[in-house]
Design an enzyme around this catalytic site. Structure first.
Site, mmCIF file in Angstrom:
data_model
loop_
_atom_site.group_PDB
_atom_site.id
_atom_site.type_symbol
_atom_site.label_atom_id
_atom_site.label_comp_id
_atom_site.label_asym_id
_atom_site.label_seq_id
_atom_site.Cartn_x
_atom_site.Cartn_y
_atom_site.Cartn_z
ATOM 1 N N SER A 35 0.814 -1.214 0.000
ATOM 2 C CA SER A 35 0.000 0.000 0.000
ATOM 3 C C SER A 35 0.848 1.263 0.000
ATOM 4 O O SER A 35 0.521 2.239 -0.701
ATOM 5 C CB SER A 35 -0.958 -0.007 1.204
ATOM 6 O OG SER A 35 -0.250 -0.104 2.422
ATOM 7 N N TRP A 36 1.941 1.291 0.770
ATOM 8 C CA TRP A 36 2.766 2.488 0.831
ATOM 9 C C TRP A 36 3.518 2.693 -0.484
ATOM 10 O O TRP A 36 3.622 3.825 -0.981
ATOM 11 C CB TRP A 36 3.715 2.402 2.013
ATOM 12 C CG TRP A 36 4.483 3.658 2.339
ATOM 13 C CD1 TRP A 36 5.789 3.713 2.736
ATOM 14 C CD2 TRP A 36 4.032 5.021 2.322
ATOM 15 N NE1 TRP A 36 6.167 5.026 2.964
ATOM 16 C CE2 TRP A 36 5.103 5.841 2.719
ATOM 17 C CE3 TRP A 36 2.804 5.617 2.005
ATOM 18 C CZ2 TRP A 36 5.006 7.232 2.801
ATOM 19 C CZ3 TRP A 36 2.707 7.009 2.079
ATOM 20 C CH2 TRP A 36 3.790 7.794 2.483
ATOM 21 N N GLY A 49 6.293 10.535 7.870
ATOM 22 C CA GLY A 49 4.960 11.101 7.768
ATOM 23 C C GLY A 49 4.829 12.378 8.572
ATOM 24 O O GLY A 49 5.810 13.117 8.717
ATOM 25 N N LYS A 81 7.711 4.652 16.716
ATOM 26 C CA LYS A 81 6.277 4.998 16.735
ATOM 27 C C LYS A 81 5.409 3.789 16.400
ATOM 28 O O LYS A 81 4.274 3.683 16.862
ATOM 29 C CB LYS A 81 6.001 6.182 15.808
ATOM 30 C CG LYS A 81 6.382 5.987 14.344
ATOM 31 C CD LYS A 81 5.201 5.612 13.477
ATOM 32 C CE LYS A 81 5.602 5.513 12.017
ATOM 33 N NZ LYS A 81 4.475 5.182 11.137
ATOM 34 N N SER A 141 -4.004 2.533 10.851
ATOM 35 C CA SER A 141 -2.726 2.060 11.365
ATOM 36 C C SER A 141 -2.736 0.540 11.531
ATOM 37 O O SER A 141 -3.458 -0.004 12.379
ATOM 38 C CB SER A 141 -2.418 2.719 12.715
ATOM 39 O OG SER A 141 -1.316 2.098 13.338
ATOM 40 N N ARG A 142 -1.923 -0.136 10.745
ATOM 41 C CA ARG A 142 -1.895 -1.599 10.843
ATOM 42 C C ARG A 142 -1.247 -2.058 12.148
ATOM 43 O O ARG A 142 -1.583 -3.122 12.671
ATOM 44 C CB ARG A 142 -1.186 -2.198 9.632
ATOM 45 C CG ARG A 142 0.275 -1.878 9.501
ATOM 46 C CD ARG A 142 0.860 -2.385 8.196
ATOM 47 N NE ARG A 142 0.295 -1.687 7.059
ATOM 48 C CZ ARG A 142 0.661 -1.924 5.795
ATOM 49 N NH1 ARG A 142 1.598 -2.823 5.540
ATOM 50 N NH2 ARG A 142 0.124 -1.260 4.809
ATOM 51 N N ASN A 143 -0.301 -1.259 12.684
ATOM 52 C CA ASN A 143 0.308 -1.613 13.962
ATOM 53 C C ASN A 143 -0.708 -1.511 15.093
ATOM 54 O O ASN A 143 -0.768 -2.372 15.970
ATOM 55 C CB ASN A 143 1.517 -0.720 14.231
ATOM 56 C CG ASN A 143 2.686 -1.064 13.325
ATOM 57 O OD1 ASN A 143 3.393 -2.042 13.550
ATOM 58 N ND2 ASN A 143 2.873 -0.270 12.278
ATOM 59 N N VAL A 161 1.795 -6.706 6.880
ATOM 60 C CA VAL A 161 2.908 -6.712 7.827
ATOM 61 C C VAL A 161 2.797 -5.532 8.774
ATOM 62 O O VAL A 161 2.690 -4.385 8.340
ATOM 63 C CB VAL A 161 4.254 -6.667 7.087
ATOM 64 C CG1 VAL A 161 5.405 -6.554 8.082
ATOM 65 C CG2 VAL A 161 4.425 -7.910 6.215
ATOM 66 N N GLU A 199 4.999 -3.576 10.987
ATOM 67 C CA GLU A 199 6.445 -3.407 11.170
ATOM 68 C C GLU A 199 6.853 -3.446 12.643
ATOM 69 O O GLU A 199 7.941 -3.889 12.993
ATOM 70 C CB GLU A 199 6.905 -2.080 10.557
ATOM 71 C CG GLU A 199 6.899 -2.046 9.036
ATOM 72 C CD GLU A 199 8.159 -2.651 8.435
ATOM 73 O OE1 GLU A 199 8.826 -3.455 9.107
ATOM 74 O OE2 GLU A 199 8.451 -2.331 7.270
#
Length: 329
Positions: free
Chosen positions: A11-12, A137, A192, A255-257, A280, A282
């Site tokens: 995605s990024w 970001g 972060k 936010s996937r995290n 994933v 991170e």
């Protein structure tokens, strides 16, 4: 026309290709899957990520030939998860990045080596840090797809090079600014994600907004202590590349995290959370690297330690957060 290689199909990476193609740069886009490349050629969108984004194939050239993609570009953007960067670059010759500027869009650390991506590129591909940049970001790929107003900071040891890259990124919905703190920005981007995992765990355990606000406030002190130990210099940590990036990752629905942490707080195992997310986080890999690195630095890092113990030592999230909450002020 600037020639830019983008390495990664997530995605990024997709969001960065969208941003860069706005200014009609020539984008050579490496994706691992030949099916995804063919789909993009046929239908002009990434079938797996941000599929609503349409690409102009006059400017975007997808390929599975990594060597050709890198050779065709003056700028090389690395946008694969840190856990897979070694495998992704393994077929490249060690001089593949000679006379190129390498840009890390990766917000993680290389597992086992416990080093930043820029350090890995310098160590194994002999690219000096003066020829490397990092992208920070706050900026979520999903909001780039929607063309929401977004901000990027480009960290570098060479502000002139960073400014040149900023010019490639700026468009009607993206502002970009250079900053002379390559290492600090990169480490903060790693940290972060760990804090976002903690925020997600807290949410999964039904801690409220009050607690999360206190945890994020304490997290800034934790990040500051770590940065002072690993790469000391004067930094305005309330800037968007530091605090801003932390806030969007800690609080955003994208936010996937945070999502990964929320699942852990709700009782998922690490493996089941990874399977269900199919993306994933991170922070999962980063927390082990930072924890191992801190065995040498010996910085007071209660949030990082708690997340590590939950994910790698299988300590109960509820028990660990009972201990953690008493360490906050």
């Amino acid at each position: 026309m600037e020639k830019i290689a983008v390495i990664g199909g997530g995605s990024w990476a997709t969001a960065l290709v969208k941003i860069l193609s706005e200014n009609h740069s020539q984008i050579h886009w490496w994706m691992r899957s030949s099916n995804d490349v063919q789909h993009l050629i046929n239908y002009r969108h990434n079938p797996r990520y941000l599929s609503g984004v349409q690409f102009d194939l006059n400017y975007v050239k997808p390929s599975t030939d990594l060597k050709a993609v890198v050779a065709a570009a003056d700028w090389v953007i690395l946008a694969v998860p840190a856990a897979f960067i070694v495998e992704a670059l393994d077929d490249l010759p060690k001089d593949a990045f000679k006379d190129k500027v390498v840009v890390s869009a990766i917000k993680g650390m290389v597992p086992k080596e416990n080093i930043l991506v820029t350090d890995y590129v310098e160590k194994y591909y002999h690219v000096p840090n003066t020829h490397q940049l990092v992208i920070a970001g706050p900026c979520h790929a999903e909001e780039v797809a929607l063309e929401k107003q977004s901000y990027l900071t480009i960290g570098s040891h060479d502000l002139a090079t960073a400014e040149r890259f900023c010019e490639l990124l700026r468009n009607r919905y993206v502002k970009a600014n250079p900053l002379d703190d390559l290492d600090g920005i990169e480490y903060c981007a790693v940290m972060k994600n760990i804090i976002a995992l903690a925020c997600g765990i807290a949410r999964g355990l039904n801690y409220g907004d009050n607690f999360q606000a206190v945890m994020v406030s304490n997290a800034m002190f934790e990040i500051e202590r770590f940065l002072d130990a690993v790469m000391p210099m004067h930094r305005a940590l309330n800037g968007s590349a530091y605090l801003g990036d932390l806030l969007v990752t800690a609080y955003s629905q994208f936010s996937r995290n945070r999502t990964f942490g929320n699942m852990i707080g709700h009782g998922y195992t690490v493996k089941s959370a990874q399977i269900e997310m199919n993306m994933v986080a991170e922070g999962y890999y980063a927390v082990q690297s930072i924890y191992e690195l801190n065995k040498i630095l010996k910085v007071d890092m209660p949030i990082t330690t708690a997340v590590y113990l939950i994910l790698y030592e299988r300590i109960s999230p509820a028990v660990e957060f009972e201990i953690l909450k008493d360490k906050f002020k």
